[in-house]
Design a protein around this motif. Structure first.
Motif, PDB file in Angstrom:
ATOM      1  N   ARG A 208       0.735  -1.209   0.182  1.00 44.55           N
ATOM      2  CA  ARG A 208       0.152   0.151  -0.027  1.00 44.55           C
ATOM      3  C   ARG A 208       0.964   1.259   0.110  1.00 44.55           C
ATOM      4  NH1 ARG A 208      -5.642   1.277   1.153  1.00 44.55           N
ATOM      5  NH2 ARG A 208      -5.635   3.676   1.711  1.00 44.55           N
ATOM      6  N   GLU A 209       1.902   1.371   0.788  1.00 44.88           N
ATOM      7  CA  GLU A 209       2.514   2.407   0.938  1.00 44.88           C
ATOM      8  C   GLU A 209       3.334   2.968  -0.369  1.00 44.88           C
ATOM      9  OE1 GLU A 209       4.956   2.390   4.421  1.00 44.88           O
ATOM     10  OE2 GLU A 209       3.309   2.696   5.662  1.00 44.88           O
ATOM     11  N   PRO A 210       4.099   1.993  -0.940  1.00 45.26           N
ATOM     12  CA  PRO A 210       4.649   1.824  -2.220  1.00 45.26           C
ATOM     13  C   PRO A 210       3.673   2.607  -3.449  1.00 45.26           C
ATOM     14  CG  PRO A 210       5.482   0.084  -1.461  1.00 45.26           C
ATOM     15  CD  PRO A 210       4.327   0.524  -0.446  1.00 45.26           C
ATOM     16  N   LEU A 211       2.439   1.855  -3.466  1.00 46.97           N
ATOM     17  CA  LEU A 211       1.288   2.303  -4.426  1.00 46.97           C
ATOM     18  C   LEU A 211       0.864   3.628  -4.109  1.00 46.97           C
ATOM     19  CD1 LEU A 211      -0.267   1.704  -6.602  1.00 46.97           C
ATOM     20  CD2 LEU A 211      -2.147   0.646  -4.963  1.00 46.97           C
TER      21      LEU A 211
ATOM     22  N   ASP B  86      -7.883  -9.485  -4.674  1.00 48.95           N
ATOM     23  CA  ASP B  86      -6.665 -10.381  -4.839  1.00 48.95           C
ATOM     24  C   ASP B  86      -5.695  -9.270  -5.552  1.00 48.95           C
ATOM     25  OD1 ASP B  86      -7.701  -9.914  -7.351  1.00 48.95           O
ATOM     26  OD2 ASP B  86      -7.790 -11.957  -8.024  1.00 48.95           O
ATOM     27  N   ARG B  87      -5.920  -7.827  -5.424  1.00 49.42           N
ATOM     28  CA  ARG B  87      -5.286  -6.658  -6.011  1.00 49.42           C
ATOM     29  C   ARG B  87      -5.404  -5.830  -5.058  1.00 49.42           C
ATOM     30  NH1 ARG B  87     -10.113  -7.040  -8.107  1.00 49.42           N
ATOM     31  NH2 ARG B  87     -10.865  -5.314  -9.469  1.00 49.42           N
ATOM     32  N   THR B  88      -4.300  -4.941  -5.032  1.00 54.11           N
ATOM     33  CA  THR B  88      -4.561  -3.654  -4.374  1.00 54.11           C
ATOM     34  C   THR B  88      -4.407  -2.504  -5.635  1.00 54.11           C
ATOM     35  OG1 THR B  88      -3.442  -4.391  -2.610  1.00 54.11           O
ATOM     36  CG2 THR B  88      -3.609  -2.022  -2.700  1.00 54.11           C
ATOM     37  N   TYR B  89      -5.419  -1.424  -5.579  1.00 52.81           N
ATOM     38  CA  TYR B  89      -5.477  -0.587  -6.755  1.00 52.81           C
ATOM     39  C   TYR B  89      -5.676   0.790  -6.226  1.00 52.81           C
ATOM     40  CZ  TYR B  89     -10.403  -1.920  -6.520  1.00 52.81           C
ATOM     41  OH  TYR B  89     -11.534  -2.467  -6.055  1.00 52.81           O
ATOM     42  N   GLY B  90      -5.674   1.821  -7.057  1.00 58.62           N
ATOM     43  CA  GLY B  90      -6.030   3.202  -6.950  1.00 58.62           C
ATOM     44  C   GLY B  90      -5.969   3.832  -8.100  1.00 58.62           C
ATOM     45  N   HIS B  91      -6.113   5.210  -8.037  1.00 59.67           N
ATOM     46  CA  HIS B  91      -5.867   6.102  -9.382  1.00 59.67           C
ATOM     47  C   HIS B  91      -5.323   7.444  -9.098  1.00 59.67           C
ATOM     48  CE1 HIS B  91      -9.037   9.131  -8.130  1.00 59.67           C
ATOM     49  NE2 HIS B  91      -9.334   8.063  -7.441  1.00 59.67           N
ATOM     50  N   ALA B  92      -4.657   7.836 -10.133  1.00 61.38           N
ATOM     51  CA  ALA B  92      -3.902   9.078 -10.147  1.00 61.38           C
ATOM     52  C   ALA B  92      -4.556  10.060 -10.983  1.00 61.38           C
ATOM     53  CB  ALA B  92      -2.601   9.268 -10.072  1.00 61.38           C
ATOM     54  N   GLY B  93      -5.418  10.943 -10.772  1.00 63.36           N
ATOM     55  CA  GLY B  93      -6.407  11.502 -11.939  1.00 63.36           C
ATOM     56  C   GLY B  93      -7.105  10.553 -12.592  1.00 63.36           C
ATOM     57  N   ARG B  94      -6.880  10.330 -13.872  1.00 61.10           N
ATOM     58  CA  ARG B  94      -7.912   9.257 -14.642  1.00 61.10           C
ATOM     59  C   ARG B  94      -7.104   7.947 -14.724  1.00 61.10           C
ATOM     60  NH1 ARG B  94     -10.283  12.719 -19.454  1.00 61.10           N
ATOM     61  NH2 ARG B  94     -11.425  10.850 -19.827  1.00 61.10           N
ATOM     62  N   LEU B  95      -5.503   7.800 -14.519  1.00 58.22           N
ATOM     63  CA  LEU B  95      -4.974   6.888 -14.453  1.00 58.22           C
ATOM     64  C   LEU B  95      -5.200   5.974 -13.368  1.00 58.22           C
ATOM     65  CD1 LEU B  95      -2.851   5.579 -16.572  1.00 58.22           C
ATOM     66  CD2 LEU B  95      -1.085   6.212 -15.148  1.00 58.22           C
ATOM     67  N   PHE B  96      -5.849   4.558 -13.792  1.00 63.70           N
ATOM     68  CA  PHE B  96      -5.909   3.655 -12.740  1.00 63.70           C
ATOM     69  C   PHE B  96      -4.349   2.806 -12.797  1.00 63.70           C
ATOM     70  CE2 PHE B  96      -7.050  -0.978 -12.199  1.00 63.70           C
ATOM     71  CZ  PHE B  96      -7.831  -0.989 -10.932  1.00 63.70           C
TER      72      PHE B  96
END
Length: 197
Positions: free
Chosen positions: A37-40, A71-81
């Motif tokens: 999580r922290e690196p993401l 089964d995955r960790t995800y997020g977004h920066a602006g429009r990029l997932f």
């Protein structure tokens, strides 16, 4: 500062695929926080714009699948997932949730121009599709595959994950590269689907 994803992150996801339980989460939550999580979060912050990492727990209220963790960790920066999992690092963007009016505008605009924009991006196309032609469109339409789509996601996976790590430069270059390659697709969607072009 984003410093990459190490083998501990890959190991956490590989073990999760064998033991998706609350006990595993309780036992390894600190590993997930530190190695995943922290690196993401750091990667998303460096990519710029509004960013968010989503929770790891699944919503089980209406699901037959009672595994507690995604089964995955995800997020977004602006429009990029951006997501990380046992299969690697993935980045993408596109049309994910639409109103009926937006979906109607998308289908009305589908044509050779969109095919050319997608081909030029060099990105993989994914997303939910109907099993047959949408109402009012012939099954032999030249762009029937695009017309059947309810989602239009373009993205790419990072093969360097096979080595068990993703370095700082690999991760940033990869995500920024997907963002740059997908920009014409986002512009097409803005102009023809979302009305902001």
């Amino acid at each position: 500062m984003f410093e990459g994803f190490g083998q501990e992150a890959l190991g956490w996801f590989e073990e999760l695929e064998r033991d998706n339980s609350r006990e595993y989460w309780q036992r390894t939550r600190d590993v997930h926080e530190r190695a995943v999580r922290e690196p993401l979060e750091d990667l998303l912050m460096e990519l710029g714009g509004d960013w968010k990492v989503f929770r790891q727990h699944r919503d089980l209220r209406f699901s037959r699948d009672k595994r507690p963790l995604k089964d995955r960790t995800y997020g977004h920066a602006g429009r990029l997932f951006v997501q990380i999992s046992a299969r690697g690092l993935y980045a993408g963007t596109g049309m994910y949730r639409t109103t009926p009016e937006q979906l109607e505008r998308y289908r009305a605009a589908v044509g050779p121009e969109l095919e050319a924009v997608l081909a030029a991006s060099g990105l993989e196309v994914a997303g939910a599709s109907l099993k047959t032609a949408p109402r009012g469109y012939p099954r032999d339409h030249p762009q029937i595959e695009l017309l059947r789509r309810k989602q239009l996601i373009v993205g790419r996976s990072l093969p360097a994950w096979r080595a068990g790590t993703v370095s700082r430069d690999e991760g940033l270059d990869f995500a920024r590269g997907v963002g740059d390659a997908s920009a014409p697709v986002s512009a097409w969607l803005d102009a023809r689907v979302y009305g902001s072009g």
